[in-house]
Write a protein that holds these residues in place. Structure first.
Motif, mmCIF file in Angstrom:
data_model
loop_
_atom_site.group_PDB
_atom_site.id
_atom_site.type_symbol
_atom_site.label_atom_id
_atom_site.label_comp_id
_atom_site.label_asym_id
_atom_site.label_seq_id
_atom_site.Cartn_x
_atom_site.Cartn_y
_atom_site.Cartn_z
ATOM 1 N N ALA A 25 0.832 -1.220 0.000
ATOM 2 C CA ALA A 25 0.000 0.000 0.000
ATOM 3 C C ALA A 25 0.856 1.256 0.000
ATOM 4 C CB ALA A 25 -0.934 -0.007 1.203
ATOM 5 N N ASP A 26 2.006 1.208 0.679
ATOM 6 C CA ASP A 26 2.876 2.376 0.788
ATOM 7 C C ASP A 26 3.807 2.564 -0.395
ATOM 8 O OD1 ASP A 26 1.774 3.035 3.215
ATOM 9 O OD2 ASP A 26 3.338 2.036 4.386
ATOM 10 N N LEU A 27 3.918 1.572 -1.239
ATOM 11 C CA LEU A 27 4.845 1.666 -2.356
ATOM 12 C C LEU A 27 4.371 2.693 -3.373
ATOM 13 C CD1 LEU A 27 5.691 -0.033 -5.281
ATOM 14 C CD2 LEU A 27 3.930 -1.463 -4.371
ATOM 15 N N GLU A 28 5.309 3.318 -4.071
ATOM 16 C CA GLU A 28 4.972 4.285 -5.118
ATOM 17 C C GLU A 28 5.571 3.812 -6.438
ATOM 18 O OE1 GLU A 28 5.962 8.321 -4.182
ATOM 19 O OE2 GLU A 28 4.544 8.394 -2.524
ATOM 20 N N VAL A 29 4.758 3.866 -7.482
ATOM 21 C CA VAL A 29 5.168 3.415 -8.810
ATOM 22 C C VAL A 29 4.834 4.516 -9.813
ATOM 23 C CG1 VAL A 29 4.770 1.669 -10.579
ATOM 24 C CG2 VAL A 29 4.749 1.006 -8.184
ATOM 25 N N THR A 30 5.755 4.770 -10.738
ATOM 26 C CA THR A 30 5.550 5.815 -11.736
ATOM 27 C C THR A 30 5.347 5.202 -13.110
ATOM 28 O OG1 THR A 30 6.906 7.358 -10.480
ATOM 29 C CG2 THR A 30 6.553 7.875 -12.799
ATOM 30 N N GLY A 31 4.284 5.647 -13.779
ATOM 31 C CA GLY A 31 4.023 5.271 -15.160
ATOM 32 C C GLY A 31 4.215 6.484 -16.040
ATOM 33 N N THR A 41 2.547 9.168 -10.791
ATOM 34 C CA THR A 41 2.977 8.288 -9.709
ATOM 35 C C THR A 41 1.760 7.895 -8.885
ATOM 36 O OG1 THR A 41 5.142 9.343 -9.635
ATOM 37 C CG2 THR A 41 4.497 8.068 -7.700
ATOM 38 N N LEU A 42 1.572 6.576 -8.727
ATOM 39 C CA LEU A 42 0.483 6.022 -7.930
ATOM 40 C C LEU A 42 1.039 5.238 -6.755
ATOM 41 C CD1 LEU A 42 -1.849 4.473 -10.695
ATOM 42 C CD2 LEU A 42 -2.004 6.739 -9.653
ATOM 43 N N THR A 43 0.246 5.129 -5.692
ATOM 44 C CA THR A 43 0.614 4.272 -4.571
ATOM 45 C C THR A 43 0.118 2.857 -4.876
ATOM 46 O OG1 THR A 43 -1.460 4.529 -3.356
ATOM 47 C CG2 THR A 43 0.272 6.184 -2.957
ATOM 48 N N GLY A 44 0.450 1.932 -3.994
ATOM 49 C CA GLY A 44 -0.048 0.567 -4.109
ATOM 50 C C GLY A 44 -1.556 0.472 -3.946
ATOM 51 N N ARG A 45 -2.170 1.543 -3.468
ATOM 52 C CA ARG A 45 -3.633 1.623 -3.349
ATOM 53 C C ARG A 45 -4.254 2.358 -4.532
ATOM 54 N NH1 ARG A 45 -3.270 3.398 2.782
ATOM 55 N NH2 ARG A 45 -3.253 1.359 3.742
ATOM 56 N N ALA A 76 0.966 3.377 -15.086
ATOM 57 C CA ALA A 76 1.261 3.309 -13.656
ATOM 58 C C ALA A 76 0.421 2.226 -12.982
ATOM 59 C CB ALA A 76 1.012 4.665 -12.994
ATOM 60 N N ALA A 77 -0.856 2.128 -13.342
ATOM 61 C CA ALA A 77 -1.724 1.105 -12.748
ATOM 62 C C ALA A 77 -1.230 -0.294 -13.092
ATOM 63 C CB ALA A 77 -3.160 1.295 -13.227
ATOM 64 N N ARG A 78 -0.787 -0.503 -14.308
ATOM 65 C CA ARG A 78 -0.244 -1.820 -14.699
ATOM 66 C C ARG A 78 1.030 -2.129 -13.920
ATOM 67 N NH1 ARG A 78 -1.434 -0.981 -21.019
ATOM 68 N NH2 ARG A 78 -3.586 -1.700 -20.983
ATOM 69 N N ARG A 79 1.835 -1.115 -13.693
ATOM 70 C CA ARG A 79 3.075 -1.319 -12.928
ATOM 71 C C ARG A 79 2.781 -1.621 -11.459
ATOM 72 N NH1 ARG A 79 7.975 1.853 -15.464
ATOM 73 N NH2 ARG A 79 7.236 2.083 -17.595
ATOM 74 N N VAL A 80 1.769 -0.966 -10.889
ATOM 75 C CA VAL A 80 1.368 -1.260 -9.510
ATOM 76 C C VAL A 80 0.913 -2.718 -9.425
ATOM 77 C CG1 VAL A 80 -0.379 -0.821 -7.727
ATOM 78 C CG2 VAL A 80 0.764 1.096 -8.837
ATOM 79 N N LYS A 102 -3.657 -16.915 -5.373
ATOM 80 C CA LYS A 102 -3.875 -15.485 -5.164
ATOM 81 C C LYS A 102 -4.112 -15.201 -3.685
ATOM 82 C CE LYS A 102 -5.527 -14.593 -9.714
ATOM 83 N NZ LYS A 102 -6.082 -13.618 -10.566
ATOM 84 N N LEU A 103 -3.248 -14.338 -3.160
ATOM 85 C CA LEU A 103 -3.413 -13.890 -1.786
ATOM 86 C C LEU A 103 -4.241 -12.609 -1.786
ATOM 87 C CD1 LEU A 103 0.240 -14.474 -0.606
ATOM 88 C CD2 LEU A 103 -1.764 -15.723 0.163
ATOM 89 N N PRO A 104 -5.027 -12.395 -0.742
ATOM 90 C CA PRO A 104 -5.866 -11.181 -0.697
ATOM 91 C C PRO A 104 -5.018 -9.933 -0.502
ATOM 92 C CG PRO A 104 -6.018 -12.376 1.366
ATOM 93 C CD PRO A 104 -5.203 -13.234 0.423
ATOM 94 N N LEU A 105 -5.443 -8.844 -1.143
ATOM 95 C CA LEU A 105 -4.790 -7.553 -0.954
ATOM 96 C C LEU A 105 -5.561 -6.863 0.100
ATOM 97 C CD1 LEU A 105 -3.964 -6.484 -4.569
ATOM 98 C CD2 LEU A 105 -2.422 -7.391 -2.889
#
Length: 105
Positions: A25-31, A41-45, A76-80, A102-105
């Protein structure tokens, strides 16, 4: 192994999964799109943290810029999603779960 041991293992597993979910949830990913003209940039949420638009992107038409923004959000969403799968897959392998579980998010 008795029921007490199983319950302790389940509690430890739940705690580790909760930690992994918080980390994701805290991770940040940039598309990006347009060869880096627009970056999101999106978070894991999937919450938006930043939007960067190169000044040259404003010289085009409005529809082009809108498309670049949408493309950067999608990237960015695909990278998250890929990062979530990667991290939870590694977590599942450590537990001996079958591939694709699949584990629950």
């Amino acid at each position: 192994m008795d029921l007490k041991d199983i319950m302790q293992q389940a509690k430890a597993l739940q705690s580790r999964l909760s930690d992994a979910q918080a980390e994701i949830a805290d991770l940040e990913v940039t598309g990006e799109s347009g060869a880096g003209l627009v970056k999101v940039t999106l978070t894991g949420r999937y919450e938006a943290r930043r939007v960067e638009i190169d000044a040259t992107a404003f010289s085009g038409d409005r529809e082009l810029l809108q498309g670049l923004i949408a493309g950067a959000i999608t990237d960015a969403a695909r990278r998250v999603e890929a990062e979530q799968k990667s991290r939870l897959s590694a977590f599942g392998q450590g537990l001996g779960l079958p591939a694709g579980f699949k584990l629950p998010l």
